[in-house]
Design a protein around this motif. Sequence first.
Motif, PDB file in Angstrom:
ATOM      1  N   ALA A 170       0.827  -1.214   0.000  1.00 42.02           N
ATOM      2  CA  ALA A 170       0.000   0.000   0.000  1.00 42.02           C
ATOM      3  C   ALA A 170       0.858   1.261   0.000  1.00 42.02           C
ATOM      4  CB  ALA A 170      -0.924  -0.015   1.210  1.00 42.02           C
ATOM      5  N   LEU A 171       1.929   1.246   0.768  1.00 42.75           N
ATOM      6  CA  LEU A 171       2.773   2.431   0.908  1.00 42.75           C
ATOM      7  C   LEU A 171       3.607   2.713  -0.338  1.00 42.75           C
ATOM      8  CD1 LEU A 171       3.978   1.982   4.594  1.00 42.75           C
ATOM      9  CD2 LEU A 171       2.355   3.683   3.738  1.00 42.75           C
ATOM     10  N   LEU A 172       3.665   1.786  -1.275  1.00 41.98           N
ATOM     11  CA  LEU A 172       4.391   2.029  -2.515  1.00 41.98           C
ATOM     12  C   LEU A 172       3.751   3.147  -3.329  1.00 41.98           C
ATOM     13  CD1 LEU A 172       5.189  -1.619  -3.697  1.00 41.98           C
ATOM     14  CD2 LEU A 172       6.803   0.061  -2.774  1.00 41.98           C
ATOM     15  N   GLY A 173       2.432   3.289  -3.213  1.00 37.87           N
ATOM     16  CA  GLY A 173       1.741   4.282  -4.037  1.00 37.87           C
ATOM     17  C   GLY A 173       1.130   5.439  -3.288  1.00 37.87           C
ATOM     18  N   HIS A 174       0.873   5.267  -1.998  1.00 42.62           N
ATOM     19  CA  HIS A 174       0.177   6.290  -1.215  1.00 42.62           C
ATOM     20  C   HIS A 174       0.668   6.246   0.226  1.00 42.62           C
ATOM     21  CE1 HIS A 174      -2.819   6.625  -4.492  1.00 42.62           C
ATOM     22  NE2 HIS A 174      -2.693   5.317  -4.571  1.00 42.62           N
ATOM     23  N   THR A 175       0.366   7.319   0.963  1.00 39.10           N
ATOM     24  CA  THR A 175       0.638   7.347   2.403  1.00 39.10           C
ATOM     25  C   THR A 175      -0.560   7.994   3.099  1.00 39.10           C
ATOM     26  OG1 THR A 175       3.007   7.615   2.015  1.00 39.10           O
ATOM     27  CG2 THR A 175       2.198   8.105   4.226  1.00 39.10           C
ATOM     28  N   PRO A 176      -1.129   7.329   4.085  1.00 37.29           N
ATOM     29  CA  PRO A 176      -2.288   7.905   4.777  1.00 37.29           C
ATOM     30  C   PRO A 176      -1.857   8.858   5.890  1.00 37.29           C
ATOM     31  CG  PRO A 176      -1.811   5.775   5.706  1.00 37.29           C
ATOM     32  CD  PRO A 176      -0.810   5.968   4.590  1.00 37.29           C
ATOM     33  N   GLU A 177      -2.777   9.718   6.270  1.00 34.74           N
ATOM     34  CA  GLU A 177      -2.548  10.547   7.453  1.00 34.74           C
ATOM     35  C   GLU A 177      -2.813   9.731   8.726  1.00 34.74           C
ATOM     36  OE1 GLU A 177      -4.876  14.165   7.097  1.00 34.74           O
ATOM     37  OE2 GLU A 177      -4.636  14.098   4.920  1.00 34.74           O
ATOM     38  N   ILE A 178      -3.854   8.900   8.666  1.00 31.49           N
ATOM     39  CA  ILE A 178      -4.247   8.072   9.813  1.00 31.49           C
ATOM     40  C   ILE A 178      -4.460   6.641   9.351  1.00 31.49           C
ATOM     41  CG2 ILE A 178      -6.007   7.688  11.600  1.00 31.49           C
ATOM     42  CD1 ILE A 178      -6.646  10.674  11.479  1.00 31.49           C
ATOM     43  N   HIS A 179      -3.962   5.700  10.139  1.00 34.32           N
ATOM     44  CA  HIS A 179      -4.211   4.271   9.903  1.00 34.32           C
ATOM     45  C   HIS A 179      -5.111   3.782  11.023  1.00 34.32           C
ATOM     46  CE1 HIS A 179      -3.514  -0.039  10.450  1.00 34.32           C
ATOM     47  NE2 HIS A 179      -3.061  -0.103   9.201  1.00 34.32           N
ATOM     48  N   HIS A 180      -6.274   3.237  10.655  1.00 37.58           N
ATOM     49  CA  HIS A 180      -7.261   2.806  11.651  1.00 37.58           C
ATOM     50  C   HIS A 180      -7.518   1.309  11.514  1.00 37.58           C
ATOM     51  CE1 HIS A 180     -10.577   3.249  14.475  1.00 37.58           C
ATOM     52  NE2 HIS A 180     -11.328   2.533  13.664  1.00 37.58           N
ATOM     53  N   SER A 181      -7.573   0.625  12.642  1.00 36.87           N
ATOM     54  CA  SER A 181      -7.801  -0.823  12.632  1.00 36.87           C
ATOM     55  C   SER A 181      -8.445  -1.229  13.944  1.00 36.87           C
ATOM     56  CB  SER A 181      -6.467  -1.556  12.468  1.00 36.87           C
ATOM     57  OG  SER A 181      -5.664  -1.376  13.641  1.00 36.87           O
ATOM     58  N   ASP A 182      -8.662  -2.542  14.110  1.00 34.53           N
ATOM     59  CA  ASP A 182      -9.036  -3.047  15.430  1.00 34.53           C
ATOM     60  C   ASP A 182      -7.749  -3.174  16.254  1.00 34.53           C
ATOM     61  OD1 ASP A 182      -7.726  -5.471  14.709  1.00 34.53           O
ATOM     62  OD2 ASP A 182      -9.565  -6.260  13.845  1.00 34.53           O
ATOM     63  N   GLN A 183      -7.865  -3.733  17.461  1.00 29.38           N
ATOM     64  CA  GLN A 183      -6.703  -3.857  18.330  1.00 29.38           C
ATOM     65  C   GLN A 183      -6.045  -5.234  18.217  1.00 29.38           C
ATOM     66  OE1 GLN A 183      -6.992  -2.385  22.326  1.00 29.38           O
ATOM     67  NE2 GLN A 183      -8.378  -0.729  21.772  1.00 29.38           N
ATOM     68  N   GLY A 184      -6.226  -5.876  17.082  1.00 31.76           N
ATOM     69  CA  GLY A 184      -5.622  -7.183  16.859  1.00 31.76           C
ATOM     70  C   GLY A 184      -4.109  -7.128  16.966  1.00 31.76           C
ATOM     71  N   VAL A 185      -3.531  -8.245  17.369  1.00 26.17           N
ATOM     72  CA  VAL A 185      -2.098  -8.293  17.622  1.00 26.17           C
ATOM     73  C   VAL A 185      -1.281  -7.957  16.379  1.00 26.17           C
ATOM     74  CG1 VAL A 185      -1.994 -10.792  17.140  1.00 26.17           C
ATOM     75  CG2 VAL A 185      -0.256  -9.726  18.599  1.00 26.17           C
ATOM     76  N   GLN A 186      -1.798  -8.293  15.194  1.00 21.68           N
ATOM     77  CA  GLN A 186      -1.038  -8.010  13.969  1.00 21.68           C
ATOM     78  C   GLN A 186      -0.847  -6.511  13.753  1.00 21.68           C
ATOM     79  OE1 GLN A 186      -3.770  -9.883  14.125  1.00 21.68           O
ATOM     80  NE2 GLN A 186      -3.389 -11.900  13.211  1.00 21.68           N
ATOM     81  N   TYR A 187      -1.858  -5.705  14.161  1.00 20.52           N
ATOM     82  CA  TYR A 187      -1.775  -4.265  13.949  1.00 20.52           C
ATOM     83  C   TYR A 187      -1.100  -3.526  15.104  1.00 20.52           C
ATOM     84  CZ  TYR A 187      -4.919  -5.302  10.125  1.00 20.52           C
ATOM     85  OH  TYR A 187      -5.456  -5.816   8.975  1.00 20.52           O
ATOM     86  N   ALA A 188      -0.998  -4.163  16.250  1.00 24.05           N
ATOM     87  CA  ALA A 188      -0.345  -3.542  17.405  1.00 24.05           C
ATOM     88  C   ALA A 188       1.115  -3.953  17.532  1.00 24.05           C
ATOM     89  CB  ALA A 188      -1.094  -3.926  18.687  1.00 24.05           C
ATOM     90  N   ALA A 189       1.545  -4.967  16.762  1.00 22.33           N
ATOM     91  CA  ALA A 189       2.907  -5.486  16.859  1.00 22.33           C
ATOM     92  C   ALA A 189       3.939  -4.399  16.546  1.00 22.33           C
ATOM     93  CB  ALA A 189       3.077  -6.671  15.911  1.00 22.33           C
ATOM     94  N   ASN A 190       5.099  -4.510  17.166  1.00 26.23           N
ATOM     95  CA  ASN A 190       6.126  -3.466  17.076  1.00 26.23           C
ATOM     96  C   ASN A 190       6.554  -3.171  15.638  1.00 26.23           C
ATOM     97  OD1 ASN A 190       6.190  -3.196  19.871  1.00 26.23           O
ATOM     98  ND2 ASN A 190       7.821  -4.715  20.119  1.00 26.23           N
ATOM     99  N   ASP A 191       6.765  -4.212  14.830  1.00 23.95           N
ATOM    100  CA  ASP A 191       7.234  -3.998  13.455  1.00 23.95           C
ATOM    101  C   ASP A 191       6.207  -3.246  12.617  1.00 23.95           C
ATOM    102  OD1 ASP A 191       9.544  -5.318  14.100  1.00 23.95           O
ATOM    103  OD2 ASP A 191       8.990  -7.215  13.157  1.00 23.95           O
ATOM    104  N   TYR A 192       4.939  -3.560  12.825  1.00 23.40           N
ATOM    105  CA  TYR A 192       3.879  -2.890  12.057  1.00 23.40           C
ATOM    106  C   TYR A 192       3.772  -1.428  12.483  1.00 23.40           C
ATOM    107  CZ  TYR A 192      -0.475  -2.537   9.388  1.00 23.40           C
ATOM    108  OH  TYR A 192      -1.434  -2.184   8.465  1.00 23.40           O
ATOM    109  N   VAL A 193       3.764  -1.200  13.783  1.00 22.78           N
ATOM    110  CA  VAL A 193       3.676   0.161  14.310  1.00 22.78           C
ATOM    111  C   VAL A 193       4.870   0.999  13.855  1.00 22.78           C
ATOM    112  CG1 VAL A 193       3.782   1.532  16.430  1.00 22.78           C
ATOM    113  CG2 VAL A 193       2.228  -0.428  16.286  1.00 22.78           C
ATOM    114  N   LYS A 194       6.048   0.409  13.879  1.00 19.81           N
ATOM    115  CA  LYS A 194       7.247   1.143  13.468  1.00 19.81           C
ATOM    116  C   LYS A 194       7.162   1.569  12.007  1.00 19.81           C
ATOM    117  CE  LYS A 194      12.313   0.941  13.477  1.00 19.81           C
ATOM    118  NZ  LYS A 194      12.460   1.534  12.129  1.00 19.81           N
TER     119      LYS A 194
END
Length: 282
Positions: A170-194
Amino acid sequence: MVNQLKEHYPIQMICNVIGYSRSRYYYHQNPGKENRKEVILKSAIADVAGRYPTHGYRRITQQLRREGHTVNHKRVSRLMRGMGLLAKQRVQRKRTTNSVHGYKRYPNLVKALTMVRPNQVWVADITYIRLREEFVYLAVLMDVFTRGIRGWHLDWTMEKSLTITALEKALLGHTPEIHHSDQGVQYAANDYVKMLEDNDVKISMAAVGKAYENGFAERLMRTIKEEEVDLSEYRNFREVNERIEMFLEEVYMKKRIHSSLSYLTPSEFEEKWRYEQENIQM
């Protein structure tokens, strides 16, 4: 034969078994009692409903107009009711969110936010897809304002690589101002957040147990399931990957109209918005 069986089974099931298209079935129902224009319209309705099985009568009407038919929604509603095409089946979902983890939680930044431009907010979610003997998992990111798919990835597991790869694409073509998701572990994980923080993206999450706070992503996943996955029987990973790619990048983005986008496709809506912005600045 179809008329005898339809008292006990759904029309679509009967047509699938005997190799008889649903549009052909409706086209030949009582031709002597209907004028030719109505028979043709019913055939067109059945064809559109077959391609977009979760569309209601209003979106069916708009799609018919796009394809050259002069028709109003009241007539389409009446005909669809008589054809048995208004009822929708709800599909149960397998749970894909694990919010029991020790990673940092983030507040909901989009609860009262008005969407006014592309890439203001992206939403993210995961769903499962059943193969014959196993499951695979799909991660998708969608731009809320345009309903456009920004990135997606299919994988054998729900490990962090699933969501990270989708985000990288996704980031290859665009960059969001805000990324919104549930609190699932995949989206809260350190590598994703970084990865989000490295791109100066603000992080927003729905509260635990409040799926409606990520409603845009939930509806997207329901659309994918109802209009592609639940209508298909995939033999292997390669086949499901090809079909999902076709649905997301061709059907959803370029052919499927949205009532929230003034009955345009996501690609048409974003192109129109950018054209209007360019003219305003001139």
